[in-house]
Every structure is written in C-alpha cells, then in structure tokens.
Design a protein around this motif. Structure first.
Motif, mmCIF file in Angstrom:
data_model
loop_
_atom_site.group_PDB
_atom_site.id
_atom_site.type_symbol
_atom_site.label_atom_id
_atom_site.label_comp_id
_atom_site.label_asym_id
_atom_site.label_seq_id
_atom_site.Cartn_x
_atom_site.Cartn_y
_atom_site.Cartn_z
ATOM 1 N N PRO A 48 2.392 -16.331 -6.367
ATOM 2 C CA PRO A 48 2.585 -15.309 -5.332
ATOM 3 C C PRO A 48 1.698 -15.559 -4.120
ATOM 4 O O PRO A 48 0.589 -16.087 -4.263
ATOM 5 C CB PRO A 48 2.179 -14.008 -6.042
ATOM 6 C CG PRO A 48 2.329 -14.307 -7.496
ATOM 7 C CD PRO A 48 1.965 -15.748 -7.644
ATOM 8 N N PRO A 49 2.161 -15.205 -2.924
ATOM 9 C CA PRO A 49 1.331 -15.403 -1.731
ATOM 10 C C PRO A 49 0.091 -14.517 -1.768
ATOM 11 O O PRO A 49 0.110 -13.406 -2.301
ATOM 12 C CB PRO A 49 2.264 -15.020 -0.584
ATOM 13 C CG PRO A 49 3.281 -14.127 -1.203
ATOM 14 C CD PRO A 49 3.473 -14.627 -2.596
ATOM 15 N N GLU A 50 -0.966 -15.017 -1.174
ATOM 16 C CA GLU A 50 -2.243 -14.322 -1.207
ATOM 17 C C GLU A 50 -2.169 -12.932 -0.584
ATOM 18 O O GLU A 50 -2.829 -11.998 -1.042
ATOM 19 C CB GLU A 50 -3.301 -15.165 -0.481
ATOM 20 C CG GLU A 50 -4.719 -14.683 -0.675
ATOM 21 C CD GLU A 50 -5.740 -15.655 -0.118
ATOM 22 O OE1 GLU A 50 -6.786 -15.848 -0.757
ATOM 23 O OE2 GLU A 50 -5.490 -16.234 0.964
ATOM 24 N N TYR A 51 -1.336 -12.785 0.453
ATOM 25 C CA TYR A 51 -1.282 -11.479 1.126
ATOM 26 C C TYR A 51 -0.744 -10.380 0.218
ATOM 27 O O TYR A 51 -1.053 -9.204 0.402
ATOM 28 C CB TYR A 51 -0.481 -11.563 2.430
ATOM 29 C CG TYR A 51 0.958 -12.007 2.288
ATOM 30 C CD1 TYR A 51 1.957 -11.129 1.872
ATOM 31 C CD2 TYR A 51 1.340 -13.312 2.596
ATOM 32 C CE1 TYR A 51 3.277 -11.530 1.743
ATOM 33 C CE2 TYR A 51 2.662 -13.727 2.481
ATOM 34 C CZ TYR A 51 3.633 -12.832 2.051
ATOM 35 O OH TYR A 51 4.934 -13.237 1.934
ATOM 36 N N MET A 52 0.060 -10.738 -0.807
ATOM 37 C CA MET A 52 0.538 -9.713 -1.740
ATOM 38 C C MET A 52 -0.612 -9.236 -2.620
ATOM 39 O O MET A 52 -0.687 -8.064 -2.993
ATOM 40 C CB MET A 52 1.682 -10.251 -2.594
ATOM 41 C CG MET A 52 2.969 -10.507 -1.815
ATOM 42 S SD MET A 52 3.575 -9.054 -0.908
ATOM 43 C CE MET A 52 4.074 -7.968 -2.266
ATOM 44 N N GLY A 53 -1.521 -10.148 -2.959
ATOM 45 C CA GLY A 53 -2.733 -9.742 -3.683
ATOM 46 C C GLY A 53 -3.586 -8.828 -2.827
ATOM 47 O O GLY A 53 -4.162 -7.855 -3.318
ATOM 48 N N TRP A 54 -3.662 -9.119 -1.523
ATOM 49 C CA TRP A 54 -4.411 -8.258 -0.603
ATOM 50 C C TRP A 54 -3.800 -6.861 -0.566
ATOM 51 O O TRP A 54 -4.526 -5.864 -0.536
ATOM 52 C CB TRP A 54 -4.393 -8.853 0.798
ATOM 53 C CG TRP A 54 -5.134 -10.132 0.975
ATOM 54 C CD1 TRP A 54 -5.759 -10.866 0.001
ATOM 55 C CD2 TRP A 54 -5.328 -10.844 2.199
ATOM 56 N NE1 TRP A 54 -6.311 -11.996 0.538
ATOM 57 C CE2 TRP A 54 -6.074 -12.014 1.884
ATOM 58 C CE3 TRP A 54 -4.934 -10.634 3.514
ATOM 59 C CZ2 TRP A 54 -6.431 -12.953 2.860
ATOM 60 C CZ3 TRP A 54 -5.304 -11.557 4.486
ATOM 61 C CH2 TRP A 54 -6.039 -12.705 4.157
ATOM 62 N N GLN B 154 8.755 -2.708 2.940
ATOM 63 C CA GLN B 154 8.566 -2.799 4.389
ATOM 64 C C GLN B 154 8.043 -4.170 4.792
ATOM 65 O O GLN B 154 8.512 -4.768 5.773
ATOM 66 C CB GLN B 154 7.576 -1.729 4.859
ATOM 67 C CG GLN B 154 8.113 -0.307 4.800
ATOM 68 C CD GLN B 154 7.089 0.679 5.304
ATOM 69 O OE1 GLN B 154 6.669 0.623 6.452
ATOM 70 N NE2 GLN B 154 6.671 1.595 4.445
ATOM 71 N N LEU B 155 7.072 -4.678 4.043
ATOM 72 C CA LEU B 155 6.467 -5.967 4.374
ATOM 73 C C LEU B 155 7.497 -7.095 4.290
ATOM 74 O O LEU B 155 7.573 -7.945 5.182
ATOM 75 C CB LEU B 155 5.295 -6.243 3.435
ATOM 76 C CG LEU B 155 4.593 -7.604 3.589
ATOM 77 C CD1 LEU B 155 4.115 -7.816 5.025
ATOM 78 C CD2 LEU B 155 3.433 -7.716 2.621
ATOM 79 N N ARG B 156 8.288 -7.108 3.230
ATOM 80 C CA ARG B 156 9.278 -8.177 3.069
ATOM 81 C C ARG B 156 10.341 -8.127 4.170
ATOM 82 O O ARG B 156 10.774 -9.166 4.673
ATOM 83 C CB ARG B 156 9.911 -8.086 1.681
ATOM 84 C CG ARG B 156 8.932 -8.462 0.572
ATOM 85 C CD ARG B 156 9.561 -8.456 -0.800
ATOM 86 N NE ARG B 156 8.573 -8.878 -1.791
ATOM 87 C CZ ARG B 156 8.120 -8.132 -2.782
ATOM 88 N NH1 ARG B 156 8.571 -6.894 -2.934
ATOM 89 N NH2 ARG B 156 7.223 -8.596 -3.621
#
Length: 230
Positions: free
Chosen positions: A65-71, A113-115
């Motif tokens: 998973p991309p790091e921003y999803m962890g954020w 929203q982010l996606r």
C-alpha cells in the motif's frame, strides 16, 4: 471472551447500577457469581468497552500500500484515540467501541474522497507526462492531501490505562503484529506543486463525524500494525 458471556456480564453490571438499592445489590451479587463461574477477573470487566470495527474500504489493491494511506490511518487513529490493524487489504480499528465506529466511518468517507481526487488529479496532468512521473506526482498530491486533512484534525489524548487495555485486547484477539511495508513515493520535478495542490484539496475534505450505522464486529486473524497510538 465469548460474546454471549460478555453480553450477559454487561447486562448484569448495568443492572448493578440501578437506582433501586435491592435490584442493584442482587445484580452485583449475580455478576460476581457469574464471573467466578466463568473464571473472569477485573481485567475482563475493563475490556468490555474495548472492541473492533472493520472498515468497508480497503487500504489498497496493491501488495504494498502507498505510504500516504498509512498516514491517513494515523491521522484518523490519533483523532479518535484508537489503533488501526491491517490484513487481507482490509482495515480494523481497535479501541473504545463507540470511537472505533466513528473512526471506521471517517476512514471510509476520506478514503473514497482521496481516491477520487487522485484520479481527477491524474486526468488533469499534461498528456505528455510519463506514466512513472504521473504516479509520483499523484503520490505527492495525496501526501499533501492527507497533511491538509491533518491540519484540521485535533489529536485525542487517551490515558495510559486505555492504551494498555487496547494492547491487551490486540494480544488476545490477533495472532500477528508484523509491520506492513508501505510503498514510498518517488522524487520527481513538480512534486512540491503537486503536494501544495493536495494540501489545499485536503483542507476542503468533508470530515463529517456522524455516527455510522451498525457494523459487523468480527475478528480477523493475522492482522498487522499500521500505526502507533499518540
């Protein structure tokens, strides 16, 4: 603890707080006897308010998973005073049950929203942008977006006792505490501009904290830690 036993104990403890002294005393006596019969202790009572809620939205369709999803999960768990766990591309929030319901709801709303805004950002890029640069700029946009959301969210302070209860629940319920590997974004020219656009968009994200409807409270084996409690 077995769900039926837990529900029975909750009912007895609720009755023990009755304004009717006789009813309260009788319920407390039954609760104490029930605990003794089932080998329960004070720790089991403390854990009654701790639970889990499974989010509807996946973390990512990618193996890393991309790091921003962890954020994003970190922002939400800090806001709601809970912990996020992950397995099979799904997310579970662990902590005080009522707050976990809200955390899962917030994640579902914000992740959608982010996606969508990531897709819109990519479509708006110059057609001559190389695919790898499209991905890198979109990652920067998403990282900025999450930071924009974070700037509007206040972290919730929780006690050391509650943190300990969450950890105890996790140890009792889940079999794995491996850390998941998150994909980091690559450096690219124009990254700062993309991040700034994301930050502005994240500031406009809808953060409705309305309580979601009933969710299935089901355990998942082999979950891995995404974030640490604040």
């Amino acid at each position: 603890m077995d769900e039926k036993i837990m529900e029975r104990l909750k009912k007895l403890l609720a009755l023990s707080k009755s304004p009717n002294p006789h009813e309260a005393a009788l319920a407390l006596e039954k609760a104490q006897r029930f605990m003794a019969e089932n080998g329960l202790c004070q720790d089991d009572i403390d854990l009654l308010d701790i639970g889990e809620t499974l989010a509807d939205s996946v973390l990512s369709s990618a193996s890393a998973p991309p790091e921003y999803m962890g954020w994003l999960l970190t922002v939400i768990t800090m806001a709601m005073g809970c912990k996020a766990l992950y397995a099979r591309k799904k997310v579970a929030f662990v902590g005080v049950s009522a707050r976990c319901e809200i955390a899962a709801y917030m994640y579902d709303v914000l992740a959608r929203q982010l996606r969508k805004q990531r897709r819109d950002f990519i479509r708006a890029l110059d057609k001559r942008t190389l695919p790898k640069n499209r991905t890198a700029k979109a990652d920067a946009f998403c990282e900025g977006w999450v930071m924009g959301v974070q700037s509007r969210v206040e972290a919730m302070k929780i006690s050391a006792h509650e943190k300990a209860l969450i950890e105890k629940f996790k140890q009792k319920t889940y079999t794995s505490d491996e850390e998941i590997k998150l994909r980091q974004s690559k450096k690219v020219r124009g990254q700062s501009d993309a991040a700034n656009k994301g930050w502005k968009a994240g500031r406009e994200a809808q953060l409705d904290r309305g309580v979601a409807g009933p969710r299935a409270q089901r355990g998942m084996q082999g979950l891995v830690i995404i974030d640490e409690l604040c």
